[in-house]
Design an enzyme around this catalytic site. Structure first.
Site, PDB file in Angstrom:
ATOM      1  CE  LYS A 137      82.143  35.896 -33.357  1.00 55.61           C
ATOM      2  NZ  LYS A 137      82.863  36.520 -34.858  1.00 55.61           N
TER       3      LYS A 137
HETATM    4  P1  NAD Z   1      88.810  37.808 -25.573  1.00 51.22           P
HETATM    5  O1  NAD Z   1      88.105  36.701 -24.967  1.00 51.22           O
HETATM    6  O2  NAD Z   1      90.664  37.153 -25.162  1.00 51.22           O
HETATM    7  O3  NAD Z   1      89.734  38.888 -24.927  1.00 51.22           O
HETATM    8  C1  NAD Z   1      88.332  40.367 -24.796  1.00 51.22           C
HETATM    9  C2  NAD Z   1      89.357  41.448 -23.678  1.00 51.22           C
HETATM   10  O4  NAD Z   1      88.809  42.190 -23.251  1.00 51.22           O
HETATM   11  C3  NAD Z   1      89.283  40.578 -21.912  1.00 51.22           C
HETATM   12  O5  NAD Z   1      90.786  41.228 -21.303  1.00 51.22           O
HETATM   13  C4  NAD Z   1      88.514  41.042 -20.880  1.00 51.22           C
HETATM   14  O6  NAD Z   1      87.957  41.040 -19.830  1.00 51.22           O
HETATM   15  C5  NAD Z   1      88.224  42.438 -22.061  1.00 51.22           C
HETATM   16  N1  NAD Z   1      86.814  43.026 -21.811  1.00 51.22           N
HETATM   17  C6  NAD Z   1      85.384  42.663 -21.641  1.00 51.22           C
HETATM   18  N2  NAD Z   1      84.695  43.765 -21.751  1.00 51.22           N
HETATM   19  C7  NAD Z   1      85.974  44.910 -21.605  1.00 51.22           C
HETATM   20  C8  NAD Z   1      85.521  46.443 -21.615  1.00 51.22           C
HETATM   21  N3  NAD Z   1      84.119  47.063 -20.874  1.00 51.22           N
HETATM   22  N4  NAD Z   1      86.562  46.876 -21.235  1.00 51.22           N
HETATM   23  C9  NAD Z   1      87.626  46.949 -21.220  1.00 51.22           C
HETATM   24  N5  NAD Z   1      88.229  45.244 -21.688  1.00 51.22           N
HETATM   25  C10 NAD Z   1      87.092  44.382 -21.477  1.00 51.22           C
HETATM   26  O7  NAD Z   1      88.224  37.631 -26.373  1.00 51.22           O
HETATM   27  P2  NAD Z   1      89.279  37.951 -28.025  1.00 51.22           P
HETATM   28  O8  NAD Z   1      89.388  36.936 -28.581  1.00 51.22           O
HETATM   29  O9  NAD Z   1      90.189  38.812 -27.999  1.00 51.22           O
HETATM   30  O10 NAD Z   1      87.928  39.109 -28.261  1.00 51.22           O
HETATM   31  C11 NAD Z   1      88.026  40.121 -28.778  1.00 51.22           C
HETATM   32  C12 NAD Z   1      87.243  41.334 -29.881  1.00 51.22           C
HETATM   33  O11 NAD Z   1      87.894  40.698 -31.009  1.00 51.22           O
HETATM   34  C13 NAD Z   1      85.757  40.739 -29.826  1.00 51.22           C
HETATM   35  O12 NAD Z   1      85.065  41.117 -30.415  1.00 51.22           O
HETATM   36  C14 NAD Z   1      85.937  39.314 -30.737  1.00 51.22           C
HETATM   37  O13 NAD Z   1      84.811  38.723 -31.893  1.00 51.22           O
HETATM   38  C15 NAD Z   1      87.240  40.340 -32.201  1.00 51.22           C
HETATM   39  N6  NAD Z   1      87.695  39.352 -33.053  1.00 51.22           N
HETATM   40  C16 NAD Z   1      88.901  38.573 -32.150  1.00 51.22           C
HETATM   41  C17 NAD Z   1      88.985  36.884 -32.491  1.00 51.22           C
HETATM   42  C18 NAD Z   1      90.202  36.493 -32.726  1.00 51.22           C
HETATM   43  O14 NAD Z   1      90.674  35.909 -33.349  1.00 51.22           O
HETATM   44  N7  NAD Z   1      90.319  36.032 -31.571  1.00 51.22           N
HETATM   45  C19 NAD Z   1      89.563  37.960 -34.327  1.00 51.22           C
HETATM   46  C20 NAD Z   1      88.260  38.763 -34.776  1.00 51.22           C
HETATM   47  C21 NAD Z   1      87.495  39.496 -34.048  1.00 51.22           C
END
Ligand code: NAD
Length: 448
Positions: A137
């Site tokens: 990561k």
């Molecule tokens: P992203 O940046 O696209 O979206 C994050 C979202 O969370 C945004 O809408 C943001 O406004 C919101 N957010 C942040 N803090 C918040 C809070 N306190 N309350 C409510 N909403 C809040 O990120 P993502 O890629 O969607 O990733 C989100 C999660 O999923 C992370 O934990 C990431 O590690 C995990 N993840 C992502 C992927 C991927 O393919 N992108 C794969 C596996 C896991």
């Protein structure tokens, strides 16, 4: 962290509870308070799985320790000519199963412990979803909302240049995570390619399609969360068309999860992003919410199709399914008892602290853990890497079918294993993953 006391499975005191509606019996945890640090939460679950597997102390020590932690300094000339220095991290947790794989996040509070936890979770996730990758990561401590595109590009290129010895299609392969996207991956791919003097699409996944991205990668994590949710609902004997859902986070994972479940007939009663929570008892029109976010700088701020609630209320509204898809440590020992959902499907990595696990277990809530529920993203990243190496690209329906098959198989494997050991789905996933990596390590042995 001390070596765990190795206890035989069956020696542990058990306190069986049932999921709220049907499902496999599971054992309640003996774990107490604290543990809001993702690394501690990860280690607590790792230790419990190590006990069940009676892991040898040497293998335990090997698997708990990242093989590489790199901190880089990223000096950038800002748009006004001043200079700022940002800090970046890349942690390779393990490469026993193959090249390491894991996303890069940009956030003001990202830190080395968080990245270490996320890297270890990638090792276990790749093992659960059955791909020949290890875990890694990365992160850059910055606030993307305060940076221009030009500054983000400079940060990304300098971060990549600093990590040229770590990255590579056969070594370590980044992907998008919080606040990074296809454009970020395009800059990484271009910077790496300039240095190795050939176009190397396989160095990152989650790229734009024209640069060798895969059909279906952008939607893969959310679609995988949807498949996991359907598997969980089936065990709980709840029809998708009568299920109510609350989704926290409306970025890549949250918005696609909400959309995919909406298309399955679920009623999405609340959504949220950093701007706050939005609730509509009659169900939110997810297409309208996505259109709103797209036309308002990727934020829900001002969305009119629902009433405002707080971010914390989104976790505790009356619903059948809660899908936390934002950040880690959102469900803790302080709010777990307020949760009304029967099923929690972890789209985010580490949204539940280890201290919240026993509370949810005693309440009979089924939790489909992150390393299973959101593994669809890395599965299709693997498909993207395979297509890059073949130079031959698959149609969307093939990608989606293979993703669905993989998610269902992984859920069933974890579910059966949970019954075998009489543990939660989370602990079952750790046991499966650690057992697989440990067996591979025993076969490979230690080169010295
Ligand atoms: P992203 O940046 O696209 O979206 C994050 C979202 O969370 C945004 O809408 C943001 O406004 C919101 N957010 C942040 N803090 C918040 C809070 N306190 N309350 C409510 N909403 C809040 O990120 P993502 O890629 O969607 O990733 C989100 C999660 O999923 C992370 O934990 C990431 O590690 C995990 N993840 C992502 C992927 C991927 O393919 N992108 C794969 C596996 C896991």
């Amino acid at each position: 962290m001390a070596t765990p006391q190795i206890k035989k499975h069956g020696d542990e005191p058990t306190n069986n509870v049932n999921y709220k509606e049907g499902g496999a019996p599971m054992q309640s945890s003996m774990f107490g308070e604290g543990h809001d640090n993702p690394l501690e939460s990860m280690m607590h679950r790792f230790n419990r799985a190590a006990e069940i597997l009676e892991l040898e102390p040497g293998i335990y020590n090997y698997l708990k320790t990242p093989i590489k932690c790199v901190i880089v300094s990223i000096p950038i000339v800002m748009d006004d000519g001043s200079m700022e220095v940002f800090e970046g991290y890349r942690v390779v947790h393990n490469d026993i199963m193959g090249p390491s794989k894991g996303g890069i996040r940009y956030a003001p509070d990202v830190n080395l412990d968080e990245v270490k936890a996320l890297a270890a979770w990638m090792t276990w996730k790749c093992a659960v979803i059955d791909i020949p990758f290890g875990g890694a990561k990365g992160g850059v401590r910055c606030d993307p909302r305060k940076l221009t595109q030009a500054q983000l590009e400079k940060i990304t290129r300098r971060y990549t240049a600093n990590l040229l010895d770590v990255f590579g299609p056969d070594h370590d392969i980044p992907a998008p995570d919080v606040n990074t996207n296809e454009q970020t991956m395009a800059w990484i791919m271009d910077t790496y390619s300039m240095h190795v003097k050939r176009t190397e699409p396989g160095v990152v996944t989650g790229k734009p399609l024209v640069l060798g991205g895969s059909q279906g990668r952008r939607e893969a994590t959310g679609r995988g969360v949807m498949h996991s949710t359907l598997s969980g609902l089936e065990k709980l004997r709840i029809k998708p068309t009568s299920a109510t859902v609350s989704v926290e986070g409306f970025g890549n994972v949250g918005s696609i999860t909400a959309k995919a479940l909406y298309e399955q007939g679920c009623k999405i009663v609340s959504i949220s992003d950093i701007s706050g929570g939005y609730y509509n008892k009659e169900g939110i029109d997810i297409d309208a919410a996505i259109a709103w976010a797209e036309s308002h700088g990727n934020h829900l701020e001002g969305f009119t199709g629902a009433e405002r609630i707080t971010n914390d209320e989104v976790l505790t509204v009356d619903c059948d399914v809660l899908a936390p898809c934002a950040r880690e440590d959102r469900i803790t020992d302080r709010n777990a008892h307020l949760i009304k959902a029967k099923l929690i499907v972890e789209g985010a990595n580490g949204p539940t602290t280890a201290a919240a696990d026993p509370i949810l277990e005693s309440m009979g809530v089924m939790v489909i853990p992150d390393i299973l529920a959101n593994a669809g993203g890395v599965k299709v990243s693997y498909f993207e890497w395979v297509q890059n190496r073949m130079g031959f690209y698959w149609p969307l329906d093939l990608v989606n079918q293979r993703l669905e098959d993989a998610m269902k198989q992984a859920f069933n494997k974890v579910y059966l294993n949970a019954q075998k050991y009489n543990v939660s789905l989370r602990l079952s996933s750790y046991v499966l993953a650690i057992d697989k990596v440990a067996s591979t390590l025993r076969l490979r042995g230690i080169y010295s």
